[in-house]
Design an enzyme around this catalytic site. Structure first.
Site, PDB file in Angstrom:
ATOM      1  N   LYS A  79       0.993  -1.225  -0.080  1.00  0.00           N
ATOM      2  CA  LYS A  79       0.012  -0.003   0.059  1.00  0.00           C
ATOM      3  C   LYS A  79       0.957   1.290   0.031  1.00  0.00           C
ATOM      4  O   LYS A  79       1.937   1.404   0.708  1.00  0.00           O
ATOM      5  CB  LYS A  79      -0.950  -0.069   1.125  1.00  0.00           C
ATOM      6  CG  LYS A  79      -1.875   1.143   1.376  1.00  0.00           C
ATOM      7  CD  LYS A  79      -2.747   0.890   2.544  1.00  0.00           C
ATOM      8  CE  LYS A  79      -3.662   2.110   2.681  1.00  0.00           C
ATOM      9  NZ  LYS A  79      -4.509   1.866   3.850  1.00  0.00           N
ATOM     10  N   SER A  91      -9.706   2.042   2.959  1.00  0.00           N
ATOM     11  CA  SER A  91      -8.739   2.826   2.014  1.00  0.00           C
ATOM     12  C   SER A  91      -7.794   2.006   1.295  1.00  0.00           C
ATOM     13  O   SER A  91      -6.998   2.587   0.468  1.00  0.00           O
ATOM     14  CB  SER A  91      -7.888   3.992   2.914  1.00  0.00           C
ATOM     15  OG  SER A  91      -7.074   3.138   3.686  1.00  0.00           O
ATOM     16  N   SER A 123     -10.093  -0.298   7.281  1.00  0.00           N
ATOM     17  CA  SER A 123      -9.480  -0.211   5.826  1.00  0.00           C
ATOM     18  C   SER A 123      -8.890  -1.408   5.214  1.00  0.00           C
ATOM     19  O   SER A 123      -8.505  -1.371   4.103  1.00  0.00           O
ATOM     20  CB  SER A 123      -8.572   1.226   5.773  1.00  0.00           C
ATOM     21  OG  SER A 123      -9.307   2.213   5.870  1.00  0.00           O
TER      22      SER A 123
END
Length: 505
Positions: free
Chosen positions: A77, A160, A184
């Protein structure tokens, strides 16, 4: 072979047996990334660096110095700073930024070297898209466009960590890292038909993780199965002196219970979860939960009951308060953490300004997206003199009550089961104009972050539109290995985690 469908353990065995090289595996996924750009899952890919790491991994394997994960590709990420790749947190204000060091998560999983002798030997494929500074529930807040759901490109991938979820679901990476501040990891995993785990707060170092809300942020893996997640979480987790919240005993083998019975010496192989008490919070199955989600989670509960578990009703009475508490505390911490992005030392700087104050204002206004600006303003407001006691302090008090509710529930059960989200993935743009409606989607996940508990998502069904549904498992502090055990036993009895989106070849 279709390596994107293979579990990590199978890849490891193939690498050890020299049936495939790390370079071949890495090239395979790089080609899929190139062909799968429509999902917008990646923000930065550097084939040269990836293949260089793969070559190092192959040398370790040849020298007999390989670990369980050596040579296996992984996507990170974009919230984790990574040498050689851009680290932007999907924000314009950090456009083009390259970090001079690796986040601890990246180095723990990466190729071992003099500075990082204990690296797991995994190969970085690139940086995945995300909601800007991890603020969002749909991955529509990225400065680089939304991530599309591989199960249906008209729907969101969740946020997210939507880029990581889409990358694994679309077969663009065998596993990926994510972060979970209010759900998330779990929510995008549920929306994309994956398994994802958020460990107890402090298990995984936050050093090098671009901060959103420091008392809530926690990193974890997202993969096809509980077994894959256990392998990678074991490598991610370690004590780190550079992170003051890192637990001294955070490193352990989270897969040690996977193939064992819940009770030591259990004699019935058909009932591996005999002795397990699963709590079903009545507040999680009340108004607002979609009927198809409720049906799938209840069927999952029955499957677990068939494996020997006992279902008990528990109560988490302050569940509804987790939303207002979270959206006071998280923006307050974000307001402080994001004050460092000012256009002076790195990142975006306004091209025209009159003085220093004007430069700060214009750089931040141009650099931050609408959702980030909204949360900074909310956070600054609740921290202002005159409002601190009324909002921030009260939210901290309720946070302790929420944590106490969980401890009361765990006196009645060992693991809590419920939905991850009230509904499945929604259409792109459907909730973008109503932030409050978007915030309500986090009602079942926020409380575990406020309490610092471990929690995970595992696939448990599909709705009538063939969109994945995830169940959430919540454990008491430091019970990650047990949560993964329950999920693994469930996955031995079902095949939801093996399903693949029709649009993914």
């Amino acid at each position: 072979m279709s390596w994107h469908n293979a579990p990590i353990m199978l890849m490891a065995k193939a690498l050890a047996a020299k049936e495939v090289s790390s370079a071949e595996l890495t090239r395979y996924f790089l080609e899929r990334i190139e062909a799968g750009k429509q999902w917008n899952a990646y923000l930065d890919v550097n084939a040269h660096l990836s293949l260089e790491q793969a070559s190092m991994a192959d040398k370790l394997i040849s020298a007999g110095k390989a670990g369980k994960l050596t040579g296996i590709p992984v996507a990170h990420k974009d919230v984790f700073v990574t040498r050689g790749w851009k680290s932007t947190a999907a924000s314009k204000i950090l456009a083009g930024y390259q970090s001079p060091f690796d986040a601890t998560v990246v180095s723990n999983l990466g190729i071992p070297d003099e500075n990082n002798p204990h690296g797991a030997g995994m190969v970085c494929l690139g940086k995945t898209n995300m909601d800007e500074f991890a603020m969002g529930s749909s991955n529509e807040n990225s400065a680089y466009g939304p991530v599309l759901n591989p199960w249906n490109a008209s729907y969101v991938a969740g946020g997210s960590s939507g880029g990581s979820a889409a990358a694994v679901a679309a077969g663009l990476a065998p596993i990926a890292t994510g972060t979970d501040t209010g759900g998330s990891i779990r929510q995008p995993a549920a929306f994309c038909g994956l398994t994802g785990i958020k460990p107890s707060y402090g298990r995984v170092s936050r050093y090098g993780m671009i901060a959103y809300a420091s008392s809530l942020d926690q990193a974890g893996p997202m993969g096809k199965s509980a077994e894959d997640c256990a392998l990678v979480l074991s490598a991610m987790s370690s004590h780190d002196q550079r992170d003051s919240t890192s637990l001294a005993d955070s490193g352990e083998d989270y897969g040690r219970y996977l193939n064992q019975g819940w009770q030591e010496g259990g004699k019935n192989p058909a009932k591996p979860l005999e002795g397990l008490r699963i709590g079903l919070p009545k507040e999680f199955f009340a108004d607002g939960l979609a009927s198809d989600v409720a049906k799938s989670v209840n069927e999952a509960a029955k499957t677990l009951e068939g494996l020997g578990a006992r279902l008990v009703e528990v109560s988490l009475p302050k569940t509804k308060l987790s939303i207002p508490v979270y959206y006071v505390l998280a923006p307050a911490e974000a307001s402080s953490n994001l004050s460092r992005f000012d256009g002076v030392r790195y990142g975006h700087r306004a091209s025209e300004y009159k003085d220093l104050g004007d430069m700060y204002q214009k750089s931040r206004t141009e650099g931050f997206g609408a959702e980030v600006r909204r949360r900074i303003l909310i956070g600054t407001y609740v921290l202002c003199h005159g409002y601190y006691d009324a909002y921030y302090l009260q939210a901290q008090k309720i946070r302790r009550i929420i944590a106490a509710d969980f401890q009361a529930a765990f006196k009645e059960c060992d693991v809590i089961l419920g939905p991850v989200a009230p509904d499945v993935a929604w259409r792109l743009g459907e909730k973008s104009k109503d932030p409050v409606q978007m915030y309500l989607e986090d009602i079942y996940t926020l409380s575990t972050n406020l309490a610092g508990l471990p929690a995970m998502s595992a696939p448990c069904g599909f709705n009538t539109n063939n969109l994945p549904i995830g169940m959430q498992l919540i454990g008491n502090y430091f019970s990650e290995a047990r949560l993964l055990q329950v999920a693994h036993q469930y996955q031995q009895a079902t095949d939801w985690h093996l399903r693949q989106a029709s649009g993914v070849a």
